[in-house]
Design a protein around this motif. Structure first.
Motif, mmCIF file in Angstrom:
data_model
loop_
_atom_site.group_PDB
_atom_site.id
_atom_site.type_symbol
_atom_site.label_atom_id
_atom_site.label_comp_id
_atom_site.label_asym_id
_atom_site.label_seq_id
_atom_site.Cartn_x
_atom_site.Cartn_y
_atom_site.Cartn_z
ATOM 1 N N VAL A 277 2.081 9.135 10.422
ATOM 2 C CA VAL A 277 2.073 7.838 11.114
ATOM 3 C C VAL A 277 1.690 6.686 10.188
ATOM 4 N N LEU A 278 0.662 6.860 9.352
ATOM 5 C CA LEU A 278 0.146 5.750 8.551
ATOM 6 C C LEU A 278 1.184 5.127 7.616
ATOM 7 N N PRO A 279 2.080 5.899 6.974
ATOM 8 C CA PRO A 279 3.096 5.239 6.139
ATOM 9 C C PRO A 279 3.962 4.254 6.915
ATOM 10 N N PHE A 280 4.301 4.585 8.166
ATOM 11 C CA PHE A 280 5.089 3.661 8.981
ATOM 12 C C PHE A 280 4.277 2.419 9.333
ATOM 13 N N VAL A 281 2.991 2.610 9.654
ATOM 14 C CA VAL A 281 2.132 1.472 9.977
ATOM 15 C C VAL A 281 2.000 0.548 8.773
ATOM 16 N N GLN A 282 1.721 1.120 7.615
ATOM 17 C CA GLN A 282 1.556 0.284 6.420
ATOM 18 C C GLN A 282 2.857 -0.406 6.055
ATOM 19 N N THR A 283 3.976 0.309 6.147
ATOM 20 C CA THR A 283 5.264 -0.304 5.821
ATOM 21 C C THR A 283 5.564 -1.472 6.742
ATOM 22 N N LEU B 202 3.422 -3.400 8.264
ATOM 23 C CA LEU B 202 2.553 -4.520 7.912
ATOM 24 C C LEU B 202 3.024 -5.212 6.632
ATOM 25 N N LEU B 203 3.485 -4.434 5.671
ATOM 26 C CA LEU B 203 3.984 -5.021 4.427
ATOM 27 C C LEU B 203 5.279 -5.791 4.657
ATOM 28 N N MET B 204 6.142 -5.277 5.521
ATOM 29 C CA MET B 204 7.381 -5.995 5.847
ATOM 30 C C MET B 204 7.065 -7.311 6.555
ATOM 31 N N GLY C 2 10.174 -14.395 -0.754
ATOM 32 C CA GLY C 2 10.280 -14.109 -2.171
ATOM 33 C C GLY C 2 11.444 -13.176 -2.405
ATOM 34 N N PRO C 3 11.436 -12.425 -3.509
ATOM 35 C CA PRO C 3 12.500 -11.442 -3.744
ATOM 36 C C PRO C 3 12.587 -10.462 -2.578
ATOM 37 N N PRO C 4 13.743 -9.873 -2.377
ATOM 38 C CA PRO C 4 13.918 -8.961 -1.239
ATOM 39 C C PRO C 4 13.034 -7.719 -1.355
ATOM 40 N N VAL C 5 12.685 -7.180 -0.205
ATOM 41 C CA VAL C 5 11.928 -5.936 -0.163
ATOM 42 C C VAL C 5 12.817 -4.847 0.418
ATOM 43 N N SER C 6 12.565 -3.618 0.017
ATOM 44 C CA SER C 6 13.312 -2.469 0.517
ATOM 45 C C SER C 6 12.417 -1.664 1.444
ATOM 46 N N GLY C 7 12.764 -1.633 2.720
ATOM 47 C CA GLY C 7 11.971 -0.871 3.684
ATOM 48 C C GLY C 7 11.872 0.599 3.342
#
Length: 342
Positions: free
Chosen positions: A68-74, A76-78, A86-91
């Motif tokens: 679960v935590l990787p999805f939560v952190q991702t 929040l970062l998105m 800024g530059p694009p991010v890759s989900g």
């Protein structure tokens, strides 16, 4: 492991092509992920230390959290990336890097004698690596040197070094003042790494050496358990061979033989096993033990006890039960007291 070690693993991963080249915020995903499972420590700020102790290395460290935590952190970062254009991010890359950073945390925690509850929240079974001390100065040197070498000694970097050196000295000084000399040596060497003028990154070599060091510690631990079992000379039900903070040839030993715990040290120099004459009684079912282990004031402590034993002091109006963990017998730990029957 201590927060500094977790952070150093994260920043070294962030200094590799994984953190630099794959996506914006990739470095943040690795560093934050390396520390995120310790979000459970926020419970200590509630003032309920025993509740916090019982929750540690549980829900936020177990198999469900690793999913679960990787999805939560991702997520929040998105969200942060949207708020800070800024530059694009890759989900997908952020999710992968978050997963890598997060999984390093329980893997490192498992290595010491405090252990891990991998199957939480489904099962509370503890697993122990017993191979690396919770604050290992060699890991600080390897990982700290790998990250600092090749970086410019700017005022912010010097300030960061001062902050971590001071914080480490404060934490270690509260636990073991005699250990402060080691902290001073490590801090001086790391300052030298920061001042070393080179443009080469040592993050990848540091991570490789770290993996080899941990592998060597695991191998020495396995050999130690075999040798100690052989030397004890009687059936051993359960055993711990705990690492020394500095000397990989010296190990603290606790072994359950029948209805007692035996404890002492093992030294590879000469293969000497030294056990205390006193044998500690394994906790057995009794009304006092049942009442103590269910007492709300030490419920969290009981969760962590690995080799439980207890003493009973009966008074005219109440009974005091002192609950101990044989892991701490050599430190003269007084355990926790529970008053029952009042």
């Amino acid at each position: 492991m201590d927060p500094l070690t977790h952070t150093l693993v994260g920043v070294n991963l962030a200094a590799t092509p994984l953190g630099r080249d794959k996506t914006r915020l990739g470095a943040a995903a690795l560093v934050l992920g390396a520390n995120l499972p310790d979000v459970d420590s926020i419970l200590y700020f509630t003032g309920h230390s025993d509740l916090a102790l019982g929750f540690r290395r549980g829900w936020t460290h177990g198999i469900l959290a690793l999913f679960v935590l990787p999805f939560v952190q991702t997520a929040l970062l998105m969200l942060f990336a949207r708020l800070r254009p800024g530059p694009p991010v890759s989900g997908p890359w952020l999710l992968l890097l978050s997963s890598i950073g997060i999984v390093t945390h329980p893997a490192l925690d498992w290595l010491n004698t405090y252990g891990m509850r991998w199957l939480m929240p489904f099962r509370g079974t503890w697993s122990y690596g017993d191979s690396v001390f919770i604050m290992d100065p060699l890991l600080w040197l390897i990982l700290g040197g790998g990250w600092l070498a090749g970086r410019r000694a700017t005022p912010p970097m010097i300030g960061l070094w001062i902050f971590f050196a001071g914080a480490l000295a404060w934490v270690v000084g509260r636990r073991s003042p005699s250990y402060l000399i080691v902290v001073g040596i490590v801090a001086a060497i790391l300052l030298g790494a920061l001042l070393w003028r080179t443009t080469r990154s040592f993050a990848v070599p540091a991570l490789v050496v770290t993996a080899l060091y941990i592998g060597a510690r695991l191998a020495i631990h396995h050999a130690t358990t075999l040798e100690v079992r052989r030397q004890i000379g009687e059936p051993v039900t359960r055993m711990m061979a705990g690492p020394h903070p500095l000397d990989p040839t010296r190990w603290d030993v606790v072994a359950q033989t029948g209805d007692h715990y035996r404890y002492g040290t093992f030294q590879w120099r000469g293969r000497v096993l030294t056990l205390a004459e006193r044998r500690l009684p394994v906790a057995k079912d009794s009304p006092e033990w049942e009442a103590a282990r269910r007492h709300p004031s030490i419920r969290g402590f009981i969760t962590w006890v690995r080799f439980p034993w207890y003493e009973v002091e009966r008074g005219t109006s109440s009974t005091v039960v002192r609950v101990h963990d044989a892991r701490r017998a050599m430190r003269g730990d007084s355990g926790r007291e529970v008053v029952i029957g009042r």
